[in-house]
Scaffold this motif. Structure first.
Motif, mmCIF file in Angstrom:
data_model
loop_
_atom_site.group_PDB
_atom_site.id
_atom_site.type_symbol
_atom_site.label_atom_id
_atom_site.label_comp_id
_atom_site.label_asym_id
_atom_site.label_seq_id
_atom_site.Cartn_x
_atom_site.Cartn_y
_atom_site.Cartn_z
ATOM 1 N N SER A 83 -24.750 44.533 0.929
ATOM 2 C CA SER A 83 -23.736 43.589 1.412
ATOM 3 C C SER A 83 -23.928 42.203 0.828
ATOM 4 C CB SER A 83 -23.762 43.524 2.944
ATOM 5 O OG SER A 83 -25.045 43.130 3.413
ATOM 6 N N SER A 84 -25.174 41.781 0.641
ATOM 7 C CA SER A 84 -25.429 40.454 0.071
ATOM 8 C C SER A 84 -24.978 40.388 -1.382
ATOM 9 C CB SER A 84 -26.917 40.103 0.180
ATOM 10 O OG SER A 84 -27.708 41.049 -0.507
ATOM 11 N N GLU A 85 -25.238 41.452 -2.149
ATOM 12 C CA GLU A 85 -24.812 41.462 -3.549
ATOM 13 C C GLU A 85 -23.290 41.520 -3.656
ATOM 14 O OE1 GLU A 85 -25.188 44.267 -7.537
ATOM 15 O OE2 GLU A 85 -26.873 44.172 -6.137
ATOM 16 N N LEU A 86 -22.668 42.299 -2.793
ATOM 17 C CA LEU A 86 -21.217 42.383 -2.803
ATOM 18 C C LEU A 86 -20.593 41.035 -2.470
ATOM 19 C CD1 LEU A 86 -18.634 44.078 -3.020
ATOM 20 C CD2 LEU A 86 -18.900 44.638 -0.588
ATOM 21 N N SER A 87 -21.145 40.343 -1.470
ATOM 22 C CA SER A 87 -20.627 39.032 -1.086
ATOM 23 C C SER A 87 -20.783 38.028 -2.216
ATOM 24 C CB SER A 87 -21.352 38.532 0.169
ATOM 25 O OG SER A 87 -20.868 37.264 0.561
ATOM 26 N N GLU A 88 -21.944 38.028 -2.872
ATOM 27 C CA GLU A 88 -22.177 37.117 -3.997
ATOM 28 C C GLU A 88 -21.212 37.411 -5.139
ATOM 29 O OE1 GLU A 88 -25.658 35.926 -7.247
ATOM 30 O OE2 GLU A 88 -26.016 37.483 -5.746
ATOM 31 N N ALA A 89 -20.984 38.709 -5.415
ATOM 32 C CA ALA A 89 -20.105 39.092 -6.519
ATOM 33 C C ALA A 89 -18.665 38.653 -6.255
ATOM 34 C CB ALA A 89 -20.171 40.600 -6.729
ATOM 35 N N ILE A 90 -18.169 38.877 -5.041
ATOM 36 C CA ILE A 90 -16.786 38.521 -4.732
ATOM 37 C C ILE A 90 -16.595 37.010 -4.751
ATOM 38 C CG2 ILE A 90 -15.077 38.507 -2.869
ATOM 39 C CD1 ILE A 90 -15.875 41.360 -2.241
ATOM 40 N N ASN A 91 -17.588 36.266 -4.256
ATOM 41 C CA ASN A 91 -17.486 34.806 -4.273
ATOM 42 C C ASN A 91 -17.628 34.233 -5.678
ATOM 43 O OD1 ASN A 91 -17.391 33.243 -1.487
ATOM 44 N ND2 ASN A 91 -18.508 35.144 -1.126
ATOM 45 N N SER A 92 -18.229 34.999 -6.590
ATOM 46 C CA SER A 92 -18.444 34.519 -7.960
ATOM 47 C C SER A 92 -17.461 35.114 -8.964
ATOM 48 C CB SER A 92 -19.871 34.859 -8.417
ATOM 49 O OG SER A 92 -20.846 34.362 -7.533
ATOM 50 N N MET A 93 -16.654 36.060 -8.541
ATOM 51 C CA MET A 93 -15.864 36.856 -9.474
ATOM 52 C C MET A 93 -14.888 36.024 -10.294
ATOM 53 S SD MET A 93 -14.145 40.544 -8.648
ATOM 54 C CE MET A 93 -15.649 41.059 -7.824
ATOM 55 N N PHE A 94 -14.238 35.049 -9.670
ATOM 56 C CA PHE A 94 -13.294 34.209 -10.405
ATOM 57 C C PHE A 94 -14.009 33.503 -11.557
ATOM 58 C CE2 PHE A 94 -10.527 30.597 -11.249
ATOM 59 C CZ PHE A 94 -9.254 31.133 -11.111
ATOM 60 N N LYS A 95 -15.210 32.996 -11.278
ATOM 61 C CA LYS A 95 -15.992 32.314 -12.318
ATOM 62 C C LYS A 95 -16.396 33.290 -13.413
ATOM 63 C CE LYS A 95 -20.300 31.396 -11.610
ATOM 64 N NZ LYS A 95 -21.567 30.833 -11.093
ATOM 65 N N TRP A 96 -16.741 34.519 -13.026
ATOM 66 C CA TRP A 96 -17.135 35.510 -14.030
ATOM 67 C C TRP A 96 -15.968 35.830 -14.958
ATOM 68 C CZ3 TRP A 96 -20.164 39.477 -10.477
ATOM 69 C CH2 TRP A 96 -21.360 38.865 -10.063
ATOM 70 N N TYR A 97 -14.775 35.908 -14.413
ATOM 71 C CA TYR A 97 -13.605 36.144 -15.264
ATOM 72 C C TYR A 97 -13.310 34.914 -16.131
ATOM 73 C CZ TYR A 97 -12.206 40.712 -13.501
ATOM 74 O OH TYR A 97 -12.161 42.064 -13.219
ATOM 75 N N GLN A 98 -13.503 33.735 -15.582
ATOM 76 C CA GLN A 98 -13.303 32.516 -16.362
ATOM 77 C C GLN A 98 -14.245 32.453 -17.560
ATOM 78 O OE1 GLN A 98 -13.769 29.333 -13.418
ATOM 79 N NE2 GLN A 98 -11.682 28.666 -13.857
ATOM 80 N N ASN A 99 -15.489 32.851 -17.375
ATOM 81 C CA ASN A 99 -16.514 32.715 -18.409
ATOM 82 C C ASN A 99 -16.497 33.846 -19.433
ATOM 83 O OD1 ASN A 99 -17.349 30.396 -17.112
ATOM 84 N ND2 ASN A 99 -19.033 31.396 -16.010
#
Length: 545
Positions: A83-99
């Protein structure tokens, strides 16, 4: 952040904020059958036999052609059991697509963009399910470069080349598709409207998929349902003074849900893509969420006509694009509650106020209550509208009418129409004590197909309310359209000194038929008669039918 090596198809871990982070491609797609998960990718022999592996393999091949060594795929690069990794991924996903160096948008049901013999572009691209999913909104906007691929990995074109078609399909301005950095210049309501027609499998993801679009972060709580979207709006309010977040309608909602302080769903913003911020004199653009509701300082306009209840409008710092004559306002229903001298209200709907009238507004601190904190009546109640005596007595005696109720859309057994007495009885258990609206179509049976749509609104205290009468020559369209579509076109009120004047409105936005038709001239005269007489409709509140 885990990345998939394009040759070995093995996962490798990296720090996404490190300067040593390698360049990577990213895959955007719609989930289907036999997707390769984090657990599956560890066993390549098994993974390669799954249906979902093909698009992973194709994206790896394309990334290698583009000179990249890594790709990121949401199905297999996130350990969703954590759950912690999933939460981090969803909160960071926009940035990952940007980069990402490039995003490959895979539309597996699209084969080509070639023109048909008639010259029209085939509809496969615009009708792709990819454009209907909540998560693909950020995947379309965030990356610097998006390349579209169809079935069998046929190249369809880039976001830049296809921007006109994409804009028509999604409502996202071409300016954003050319330069995603301009997204911050658009209002909250406008950005919400881009998500209004999209869906997700989990109701919480309607909110979680929008975190990056508004540059906010919040913990994930799967199981909270629609509450996630309320939390998202509260987070936006903490970091923004954009009052367009209050510009939403609840015409498709029933009962107490339509009176919530914040929108219950992105669909509530569907009609407000053209809302922009515009400062208003006397407004501080400061508001906070408290345990009582939303406290804000707004120009408050009180509007009162003799014999009718007082109307209150909170004028917001926004307007409709290219309309500089009116401000957008929220119609407020006052409650008999105060906190330290601050009056409490319920938000009712969206209105507009002319600039000249806005000068009379008084800057006032108010609290817009959370609906769940307000107690509503639970007694069994019926509303009786008697349409027999007054509305028709001024009309020609030889005319025949057919009355079709349009709203509310109440289940069988809760609404009864008596065709003999022309009495509409509506069971109204738990309806909130504010203005209620009834709509019905009055069809004049005869050589001409025309009639009236009448919307009657009244306070929940049995007193007389206000009426809006709209003539139409297109009865079939009125009957076939949903109440939501109808109210979106006609029911927003404009507060002005000449509000009582009647302007005939045609469904298609043209007055041409009404200027040339003999029937129309008679119709307008009859509408004026109806308007005068319908104010004395009997509205009885009783405990039984």
């Amino acid at each position: 952040m885990r990345l998939l090596h394009v040759i070995s198809q093995r996962l490798e871990s990296f720090n996404s904020d490190s300067p040593e982070m390698p360049k990577y491609a990213i895959l955007s797609h719609v989930w289907g059958k036999e997707e390769v998960t984090f657990e599956d990718i560890g066993d390549l022999f098994k993974a390669k036999r799954m249906l979902g592996f093909e698009k992973i393999w194709l994206s790896c091949v394309q990334a290698k052609r583009d000179g990249l060594q890594y790709v990121w795929v949401d199905t297999c690069c996130i350990d969703k059991s954590s759950s912690s990794e999933l939460s981090e991924a969803i909160n960071s996903m926009f940035k990952w697509y940007q980069n990402a160096a490039v995003c490959y948008a895979y539309l597996d049901t699209t084969t080509t963009l070639a023109a048909s013999k008639s010259g029209d572009v085939l509809e496969e691209f615009e009708n792709s399910r990819w454009f209907t999913r909540g998560w693909t909104l950020q995947e379309l906007i965030a990356p610097r470069v998006v390349e579209f691929y169809g079935r069998s990995w046929v190249h369809l074109g880039s976001r830049y080349i296809l921007r006109e078609k994409i804009s028509l399909r999604t409502g996202i301005p071409e300016r954003v598709l050319r330069n995603p950095k301009t997204i911050r210049t658009y209002s909250v309501a406008t950005r919400m409207s881009w998500a209004s027609a999209r869906n997700t499998t989990c109701p919480e993801d309607r909110a979680y998929s929008l975190l990056g679009l508004f540059d906010v972060h919040m913990p994930l709580l799967y199981g909270e349902g629609k509450r996630a979207f309320i939390r998202l709006q509260e987070e936006i309010i903490k970091s923004s003074d954009d009052e367009t977040i209050l510009v939403w309608d609840g015409d498709f909602l029933r009962g107490e849900e339509r009176l919530t302080m914040l929108a219950p769903d992105p669909a509530s913003f569907f009609n407000f893509a053209n809302v922009e911020q515009l400062p208003v004199r006397g407004s501080s653009s400061q508001y906070t969420v408290t345990n009582k509701g939303l406290q804000m300082h707004v120009p408050l306009l009180k509007y009162h006509q003799k014999g009718e209840p007082e109307e209150c409008y909170g004028i917001l710092n926004c307007h409709y694009r290219n309309d500089f004559t009116r401000y957008i306002a929220i119609s407020l229903s006052p409650l008999d509650i105060e906190t330290n001298g601050i009056r409490h209200f319920l938000k009712w709907n969206i209105s507009t106020v002319l600039h000249d009238m806005a000068k009379h507004a008084v800057p006032t601190t108010i609290i817009i209550r959370r609906t769940e904190d307000v107690e509503f009546t639970t007694q069994e109640t019926f509303v009786h509208l008697n349409l027999t005596s007054h509305p028709f007595k001024y009309l020609d005696y030889d005319m025949s009418f057919k009355i079709t109720p349009l709203f509310p859309d109440i289940p069988d057994g809760e609404c009864h129409w008596n065709h003999e007495t022309n009495v509409l009885s509506i069971r109204a258990d738990n309806w909130p004590p504010v203005v209620c609206i009834l709509g019905f179509y009055l069809h004049v049976e005869g050589p001409a197909d025309w009639g009236f749509v009448i919307m009657y609104s009244f306070p929940w205290n049995g007193t007389l309310g206000k009426v809006k009468i709209i003539p139409t020559t297109d009865s079939s369209k009125f009957i076939s359209e949903s109440w939501t579509a109808w109210t979106r076109k006609y029911s927003s009120s404009v507060v002005s000194q000449d509000e009582d004047e009647l302007t005939p409105t045609h469904l298609n936005g043209s007055n041409e038929l009404f200027e040339s038709s003999w029937y129309t001239r008679i119709m307008i005269r009859r509408v004026k008669m109806l308007k005068q007489s319908i104010r004395v409709l009997e509205v009885n509140i009783s405990g039984s039918e």
